[in-house]
Write an enzyme that holds these catalytic residues in place. Sequence first.
Site, PDB file in Angstrom:
ATOM      1  N   LYS A   1     -45.285  23.600  32.770  1.00 11.14           N
ATOM      2  CA  LYS A   1     -44.654  23.680  31.449  1.00 11.14           C
ATOM      3  C   LYS A   1     -45.034  22.440  30.646  1.00 11.14           C
ATOM      4  O   LYS A   1     -44.988  21.313  31.165  1.00 11.14           O
ATOM      5  CB  LYS A   1     -43.136  23.758  31.627  1.00 11.14           C
ATOM      6  CG  LYS A   1     -42.351  23.928  30.344  1.00 11.14           C
ATOM      7  CD  LYS A   1     -40.858  24.031  30.647  1.00 11.14           C
ATOM      8  CE  LYS A   1     -40.015  24.323  29.423  1.00 11.14           C
ATOM      9  NZ  LYS A   1     -38.591  24.521  29.735  1.00 11.14           N
TER      10      LYS A   1
ATOM     11  N   SER B   1     -36.513  28.649  27.872  1.00 12.07           N
ATOM     12  CA  SER B   1     -37.664  28.111  27.188  1.00 12.07           C
ATOM     13  C   SER B   1     -38.952  28.082  28.014  1.00 12.07           C
ATOM     14  O   SER B   1     -40.025  27.905  27.440  1.00 12.07           O
ATOM     15  CB  SER B   1     -37.352  26.687  26.716  1.00 12.07           C
ATOM     16  OG  SER B   1     -37.079  25.851  27.821  1.00 12.07           O
TER      17      SER B   1
ATOM     18  N   SER C   1     -33.332  27.749  31.391  1.00 13.97           N
ATOM     19  CA  SER C   1     -34.735  27.973  30.995  1.00 13.97           C
ATOM     20  C   SER C   1     -35.715  28.239  32.120  1.00 13.97           C
ATOM     21  O   SER C   1     -36.866  28.554  31.853  1.00 13.97           O
ATOM     22  CB  SER C   1     -35.237  26.796  30.183  1.00 13.97           C
ATOM     23  OG  SER C   1     -34.753  26.914  28.876  1.00 13.97           O
TER      24      SER C   1
HETATM   25  N1  GLN Z   1     -31.371  28.364  25.909  1.00 13.94           N
HETATM   26  C1  GLN Z   1     -30.812  27.086  26.213  1.00 13.94           C
HETATM   27  C2  GLN Z   1     -31.003  26.131  25.052  1.00 13.94           C
HETATM   28  O1  GLN Z   1     -31.639  26.501  24.109  1.00 13.94           O
HETATM   29  C3  GLN Z   1     -31.406  26.535  27.474  1.00 13.94           C
HETATM   30  C4  GLN Z   1     -32.677  25.808  27.287  1.00 13.94           C
HETATM   31  C5  GLN Z   1     -33.175  25.163  28.518  1.00 13.94           C
HETATM   32  O2  GLN Z   1     -32.698  25.417  29.621  1.00 13.94           O
HETATM   33  N2  GLN Z   1     -34.140  24.294  28.337  1.00 13.94           N
HETATM   34  O3  GLN Z   1     -30.525  25.039  25.070  1.00 13.94           O
END
Ligand code: GLN
Length: 489
Positions: A78, A153, A177
């Site tokens: 990532k 994400s 994410s």
């Molecule tokens: N969807 C969550 C957010 O936008 C989780 C994101 C993540 O785990 N990086 O904060």
Amino acid sequence: MSDIVSLTLTEVRDKLAAGDIKAEEAVAACLDRIEATEPKIKAILHLQAAKALKTAKALDAAGPDPAKRLWGVPILVKDAICVADAPTTCASKILENFVPFYDAACIRKLKDAGAVILGKANLDEFAMGSSTENSAYQITANPWDLSRVPGGSSGGSAAAVAAGQCFAALGTDTGGSIRQPAAFCGTVGIKPTYGRVSRYGLVAYGSSLDQIGPLARTADDAAAMLTVISGHDAKDSTSAPREVPDFEKAIAGAADLSGLTIGLPDEYWGEGVDDEVREACRQAMDTAKALGATVVPVSLPHTPYAVATYYIVAMAEASSNLARFDGVRYGRRAPQAKTLEELYELSRSEGFGAEVRRRIIIGTYVLSAGYYDAYYRKAAQVRRLIRQDFLDAYSKCDVVCGPTSPFAAFPIGKMSGDPLQMYLSDIFTISLNLAGLPGLSMPVGLGKDSGLPIGMQLFGPAFDETAILRTAKVLGNALPKLPQPAGLA
Ligand code: GLN
């Protein structure tokens, strides 16, 4: 798909170790697959094909090394994790030209274990989002249906693994994410216990929530990756000085679930969950019972407060972490700025996308004098209660289980104009980060209405990743295998 890319990570690793496949062949097979699928799914932000082939050739010249657990295995990372001499953009314009000169701790460990890094995977800008639509560069498509999101994400990592572009990928999980994109793309993803994997070299989003973890095709593959990247690191003051089990060995003989008690939280199985999701997860629970598990009801009573609590804590931490991107020390510098104030203002407003700006503003607000007590302090208190819910549940069961997401992958564009709706969809993943505990998402079948993969979560007690990996392995072996992703057929 070629024979090589349809192997699992542990299968290809064993063939590489035995000399049946050359590291260069494994890398070349992934690069071919990337060439064939990338125009459709756009999972990768930076591909380092020549470098990966060179690394593989050097490995082949030296020959397989039994001390290197992932010898010759190609993986993707990532793009929020630093890989030396490769761009690390966090899918943001503000880091467009950032090339770190050092490896994150987990990357160092992967390289030491002989893994070959193919490149960097797409994400929501600074890991803020649940769909990978917030990337400043490209929208990644779900390999199961190209008109749908891969989740987020870590959507690039999940789509790449599902499409056979690599054998595993690293993701990060601040509020789901790793698990949610794993669910949307039909892969396994594990968020380790907070402190299990060093965050050194990860661009921080919410520092008290962030954890790095693998996305892979099977529980064994995830276990192999997790064993390599885990461990105490003096460079991360929140890294835990805990013994790291060999997770793969620890689950090696697992054949049934006798003696295991699985807790089903009432709050996760009721209203607001699509029928096809509940049904697929229920069937998996029936299979678990047939394999010897006992299923009991438990309660996580503070679940209704999780979204509000999480978004206050995460945005507060983000606003503070992202203050470093000021156009002076890090990131994009607005060339037209004439004063210091203009430099901050222009660099940041041109460099950050809409969602990141929104979060910095809300985060700054909840931390400001006068609002701190009402928002941030309150959220920190509720966070304790959410953690206590889990500890109470573990007095009645060994692992907790529920759907990963209330629904399967949604169409691109469906929620991008409605941030609140997007935040609410994280309801089942975020409590775990607030509690600092480990969780895994595994595929349990295709939805009867959508035909898309459905993911189910398993939560474990602190530092007991073995419990959830073992459960996922046994269940995964008993459930029907998913077919190849339909969008790439
Ligand atoms: N969807 C969550 C957010 O936008 C989780 C994101 C993540 O785990 N990086 O904060």
